[in-house]
Write an enzyme that holds these catalytic residues in place. Structure first.
Site, PDB file in Angstrom:
ATOM      1  CG  ASP A   1      -2.085   1.034   1.039  1.00 42.77           C
ATOM      2  OD1 ASP A   1      -2.497   1.255  -0.112  1.00 42.77           O
ATOM      3  OD2 ASP A   1      -2.520   1.631   2.036  1.00 42.77           O
TER       4      ASP A   1
ATOM      5  CG  ASP B   1      -0.524   0.000  -4.113  1.00 43.83           C
ATOM      6  OD1 ASP B   1      -0.894  -0.604  -5.137  1.00 43.83           O
ATOM      7  OD2 ASP B   1      -1.314   0.377  -3.238  1.00 43.83           O
TER       8      ASP B   1
ATOM      9  CG  ASP C   1      -3.820   4.562  -5.353  1.00 44.02           C
ATOM     10  OD1 ASP C   1      -3.263   4.454  -6.456  1.00 44.02           O
ATOM     11  OD2 ASP C   1      -4.148   3.593  -4.645  1.00 44.02           O
TER      12      ASP C   1
ATOM     13  NE  ARG D   1      -4.999  -0.540 -11.480  1.00 45.77           N
ATOM     14  CZ  ARG D   1      -5.108  -0.976 -10.236  1.00 45.77           C
ATOM     15  NH1 ARG D   1      -4.659  -0.238  -9.240  1.00 45.77           N
ATOM     16  NH2 ARG D   1      -5.674  -2.135  -9.972  1.00 45.77           N
TER      17      ARG D   1
END
Length: 380
Positions: free
Chosen positions: A166, A191, A195, A246
């Site tokens: 994370d 990660d 985000d 992504r």
């Protein structure tokens, strides 16, 4: 809605980098022989291109509220004093962490270059500008966490080598808003690189360089967080350089992508999942081995019985090197698609071209620019 492209050039007419590579001539002072060329024909040097907010390096705080798109209100530490980072230590007096934890507005600048090894997430509080111009600062180990904060600007930093579960380079959650990430270089985290989840919104990511990474930008964490329907993000003039997937992946939110260059992805370029609305405008998609740019993933929102995908509209995108766009032919729900002009009046967009590609390879990420002088600002 007809004002969504050409007319947006007008607001830049006094910026010194503007010239005739645009389809609309904006100011007589630049009225010379280039202006008849369509944008695709601009030469491949950066001097023929105008990047947005070109004037912000003239004085330190000119950066505030100059973002384009959803993060355009971010003022960072505009109304606070300068905070000088004088040590590369992870914590303690004069450290970046000490400045970021203070509650008052601060405009954080660096007095030295080098690597700051973060032993834990570095939490950033509201009304902060972390301004790396004038130095070369690299953050490693862990990353920034923007938690329940607002009005944060992060400019001209490098993020590399974040380790641990994370661990993202920049994690924006929960409930953070008015955030601008500008001219950062991000690579090789365990990660994500950026985000944006848990009802964080009104965010712009501009002129960043992403490389050596798998899961690059995630917007909307999972289908159970239906509150993420509020998310709004603009990503423009970024270079996604061989990152795997992504760019971004989106659930629920509204995302405007323009004038980005995405090349040699490993799985897909952009992914629309549950209820997302992605407006892809004048980007360059250049495939490597994987040819399809756009991917759709069907998921079920926690408050909906029916599983759904997201919506993606492509306008003026350039697909090269055998790229297949992968757009759905029957865009059911096209009427639910947002248009950026419903939310902001102008943005700097031009037709994708080889010249734009060259500029994005050289003018994204950390830049060797001097630290601008801090001029006194009038009382707000």
């Amino acid at each position: 809605m007809g004002n969504s492209h050409g007319h947006h050039h007008r607001h830049r007419k006094n910026r010194n980098e503007e010239n005739g590579s645009f389809p609309h001539k904006s100011s007589g002072q630049f009225d010379h022989h280039h202006h008849h060329n369509p944008p695709q024909q601009a030469s491949s040097t950066s001097s023929t291109m105008s990047l947005p907010y070109a004037h912000v390096d003239s004085c330190l705080r000119a950066l505030a509220a100059q973002a384009e798109g959803f993060g355009r209100s971010a003022i960072g530490g505009l109304r606070g004093p300068l905070y000088h980072v004088t040590t590369l230590a992870d914590d303690g007096p004069g450290s970046l962490r000490e400045g970021c934890r203070r509650k008052e507005p601060l405009w954080i600048v660096f007095e030295l270059s080098g690597t700051i090894h973060l032993s834990s997430h570095l939490s950033v509080s509201s009304y902060k500008t972390i301004d790396g111009r004038g130095q070369r600062i690299k953050l490693t180990g862990k990353g920034l966490r923007l938690k329940e904060c607002e009005h944060v600007i992060v400019c001209n930093l490098e993020f590399e080598g974040g380790r641990g579960p994370d661990v993202d380079a920049i994690q924006i959650k929960p409930n953070s808003k008015h955030i601008w990430i500008d001219r950062c270089t991000l690579r090789d985290y365990d990660d994500g690189l950026i985000d944006i989840t848990r009802e964080s919104t009104d965010i712009t990511i501009s002129r960043c360089h992403f490389s050596q990474h798998d899961k690059t930008i995630l917007i909307g964490a999972d289908p159970s967080h239906v509150g993420d329907r509020c998310i709004r993000v603009t990503i423009h003039h970024c270079f996604f350089d061989g990152t795997r997937q992504r760019h971004p992946r989106v659930r629920f939110g509204k995302v405007h992508l323009y004038n980005n260059y995405t090349r040699n992805w490993g799985i897909y370029a952009v992914c629309a999942s549950v209820e997302s609305q992605i407006y892809s405008q004048c980007n360059i998609y250049e495939a490597g081995q994987k040819k399809v740019a756009f991917k759709y993933l069907t998921e079920k929102a926690a408050d909906n019985e029916e599983a759904r995908t997201g919506y993606l509209r492509s306008e003026g995108d350039l697909f090269i090197a055998g790229t297949q766009h992968g757009l759905m032919t029957d865009q059911v729900g096209e009427h639910t698609m947002f248009h950026p002009s419903e939310f902001y009046p102008s943005w700097t967009v031009e037709a994708p071209s080889d010249a734009l590609k060259q500029v994005l390879q050289h003018c994204t990420g950390w830049q060797s620019v001097p630290q601008p002088a801090d001029q006194a600002i009038a009382a707000q």
